[in-house]
Design an enzyme around this catalytic site. Structure first.
Site, PDB file in Angstrom:
ATOM      1  N   CYS A 154       4.109  -5.184  -2.532  1.00  0.00           N
ATOM      2  CA  CYS A 154       5.383  -4.718  -1.966  1.00  0.00           C
ATOM      3  C   CYS A 154       5.595  -5.360  -0.598  1.00  0.00           C
ATOM      4  O   CYS A 154       6.683  -5.850  -0.286  1.00  0.00           O
ATOM      5  CB  CYS A 154       5.391  -3.198  -1.811  1.00  0.00           C
ATOM      6  N   CYS A 157       1.163  -0.689  -0.570  1.00  0.00           N
ATOM      7  CA  CYS A 157       1.187  -1.605  -1.713  1.00  0.00           C
ATOM      8  C   CYS A 157       1.274  -3.047  -1.218  1.00  0.00           C
ATOM      9  O   CYS A 157       2.313  -3.465  -0.704  1.00  0.00           O
ATOM     10  CB  CYS A 157       2.384  -1.241  -2.601  1.00  0.00           C
TER      11      CYS A 157
END
Length: 174
Positions: free
Chosen positions: A75, A72
């Site tokens: 993230c 991600c």
């Protein structure tokens, strides 16, 4: 003077902007329900060594629970800020916990590479469902919960949470 149709467009854009801003603020500052908070605190997940860990062990601290994955991109962008804030406020009672929706091997490599200085637990499909109950309606990553010292969900953030915004909330709870 602005004509009638142009005035309506300007008014529409202004209303849309303020509605969007209010929606973002509501999402960040909205308290979670007691049932969702208890479900989160009752969760037990394996750490990177395979040992089960209960989130309830951090009750009494300001707890920032971040659902993330190694693949991600947002993230990866926000985790360095979490590392800095954990260092800065640990002694005052702040505890970050990362819940990776990912495989153990890549998470171990990632945690070492990023110098993650807080517990990292391994989640699953059930964990994503629990995050939905806590406010992550679409099950997307990253998703962050901020839980106050009494165990109540103080706020949530879907997507990247900016460091200065998170620090402001943390300081108000410490």
């Amino acid at each position: 003077m602005i004509g009638g149709s142009k005035r309506r467009v300007v008014l529409f854009v202004a209303v849309a902007f303020f509605a969007g801003t209010a929606g973002v603020l509501f999402n960040v500052l909205r308290p979670g329900g007691a049932g969702a908070a208890e479900a989160v605190m009752a969760t037990r997940l394996a750490d990177l060594q395979g040992r089960p860990q209960a989130l309830s062990q951090w009750r009494g601290k300001v707890l920032v629970v971040n659902f993330w994955a190694t693949w991600c991109a947002p993230c990866r962008e926000e985790i360095p800020a979490f590392v800095r804030l954990q260092d800065k406020y640990r002694a005052q009672g702040l505890q970050f916990v990362g819940i990776a929706i990912d495989q153990r091997g890549p998470v171990q490599v990632f945690a070492r590479e990023f110098g993650m200085n807080y517990p990292v637990l391994l989640g699953s499909v059930e964990t994503v469902e629990m995050s939905r109950q806590a406010g992550n309606r679409i099950g997307a990553l990253p998703f962050t919960l901020i839980i106050d010292r009494s165990g109540k969900i103080f706020g949530t953030e879907l997507g990247i949470i900016k460091e200065d915004k998170l620090e402001s909330v943390i300081k108000s709870l410490l």
